[in-house]
Design a protein around this motif. Structure first.
Motif, PDB file in Angstrom:
ATOM      1  N   CYS A  74       0.616  -1.410  -0.153  1.00 54.13           N
ATOM      2  CA  CYS A  74      -0.244  -0.156   0.051  1.00 54.13           C
ATOM      3  C   CYS A  74       0.896   1.360  -0.036  1.00 54.13           C
ATOM      4  N   THR A  75       1.913   1.377   0.803  1.00 55.58           N
ATOM      5  CA  THR A  75       2.843   2.372   0.863  1.00 55.58           C
ATOM      6  C   THR A  75       3.437   2.666  -0.656  1.00 55.58           C
TER       7      THR A  75
ATOM      8  N   GLY B 288       2.895   6.054  -3.117  1.00 58.22           N
ATOM      9  CA  GLY B 288       3.772   7.198  -3.577  1.00 58.22           C
ATOM     10  C   GLY B 288       3.959   7.071  -4.899  1.00 58.22           C
ATOM     11  N   MET B 289       3.486   6.011  -5.707  1.00 60.08           N
ATOM     12  CA  MET B 289       3.445   5.747  -7.153  1.00 60.08           C
ATOM     13  C   MET B 289       2.156   5.349  -7.576  1.00 60.08           C
TER      14      MET B 289
ATOM     15  N   VAL C 183      13.550   2.960  -4.212  1.00 62.44           N
ATOM     16  CA  VAL C 183      14.308   3.161  -2.924  1.00 62.44           C
ATOM     17  C   VAL C 183      13.878   4.359  -1.998  1.00 62.44           C
ATOM     18  N   LYS C 184      13.138   5.305  -2.622  1.00 63.13           N
ATOM     19  CA  LYS C 184      12.424   6.450  -2.037  1.00 63.13           C
ATOM     20  C   LYS C 184      11.208   6.011  -1.049  1.00 63.13           C
ATOM     21  N   MET C 185      10.684   4.945  -1.383  1.00 62.38           N
ATOM     22  CA  MET C 185       9.535   4.393  -0.728  1.00 62.38           C
ATOM     23  C   MET C 185      10.069   4.157   0.643  1.00 62.38           C
TER      24      MET C 185
ATOM     25  N   ALA D 216       2.689  16.024   0.307  1.00 65.93           N
ATOM     26  CA  ALA D 216       3.881  15.479   1.305  1.00 65.93           C
ATOM     27  C   ALA D 216       4.724  14.117   0.462  1.00 65.93           C
ATOM     28  N   LEU D 217       3.781  13.327  -0.056  1.00 67.80           N
ATOM     29  CA  LEU D 217       4.093  12.028  -0.880  1.00 67.80           C
ATOM     30  C   LEU D 217       5.159  12.694  -2.059  1.00 67.80           C
ATOM     31  N   LYS D 218       4.509  13.689  -2.712  1.00 69.92           N
ATOM     32  CA  LYS D 218       5.239  13.981  -4.030  1.00 69.92           C
ATOM     33  C   LYS D 218       6.643  14.605  -3.516  1.00 69.92           C
TER      34      LYS D 218
END
Length: 209
Positions: free
Chosen positions: A87-88, A92-93, A111-113, A204-206
């Motif tokens: 889900c995470t 993010g994508m 790796v940014k997740m 924030a996610l962006k």
């Protein structure tokens, strides 16, 4: 298996909702990419769903697109990836962005997740590259009827007036796997007085991706 639900949204606390289906309330967790597409509280929505049964809980996950659910099902079968991390990643994508990252072996993007280190990213590429080719047979626009969906950043999405948009956004990011300090710093940096919790989460996610 509960494959689809249609009902009325009673509560929204990102990344979860409470959906009333014929008098039964279902707690459903969604990737934020799907959460953004939900209508307001007290409106109807249809969702593709996936049920995970554990000894201590039944976990229900919802998606506005069939493609996103299909990718979720592939992700949770990968070594070291559970439903929370799946889900995470999908928060993010978009599904299309994740597929592109894997197919192009873009380790830097993966790796940014939160929860995805270099080794995990490399393993995802190795394990999923061939499997993701099968997604081409699933329509990218395999969404449920558009009449049940509407993009909204309305403050009506906030569960309770006692919970500020900033606090709700921070809680959602923590639920998605981000550390509290990182979530608080990011939200405080981008916060504006009139921003809804959904807009803050999106921004924030962006900024973190």
């Amino acid at each position: 298996m509960i494959a689809r639900l249609q009902g009325t949204i009673l509560e929204k606390m990102p990344p979860e909702i409470l959906l009333d289906v014929a008098g039964v309330g279902y707690e459903i967790q969604l990737p934020m990419t799907s959460f953004y597409q939900l209508p307001d509280i007290n409106e109807s929505v249809s969702l593709f769903t996936h049920l995970i049964v554990r000894e201590d809980a039944h976990l229900l996950f919802g998606f506005t697109e069939r493609l996103e659910r299909s990718l979720f099902r592939i992700l949770i079968k990968a070594n070291g990836v559970g439903p929370k991390l799946a889900c995470t990643i999908l928060s993010g994508m978009t599904a299309e962005q994740f597929v592109a990252a894997v197919m192009h072996e873009d380790i830097t993007a993966l790796v940014k997740m939160p929860g995805v280190g270099k080794k995990t990213a490399e393993r995802l590429v190795v394990e999923l590259k061939d499997k993701l080719n099968n997604l081409e047979s699933i329509p990218a626009m395999g969404t449920l009827p558009s009449t049940a969906l509407s993009n909204t950043d309305s403050s009506a999405s906030i569960l309770s007036p006692k919970v500020s948009a900033k606090d709700e956004a921070i809680s959602a990011l923590i639920a998605l796997g981000y550390k509290r300090n990182q979530a608080e710093t990011t939200v405080n940096k981008i916060a504006s007085e009139d921003a809804s919790s959904e807009q803050l989460i999106r921004d924030a996610l962006k900024s973190m991706v």
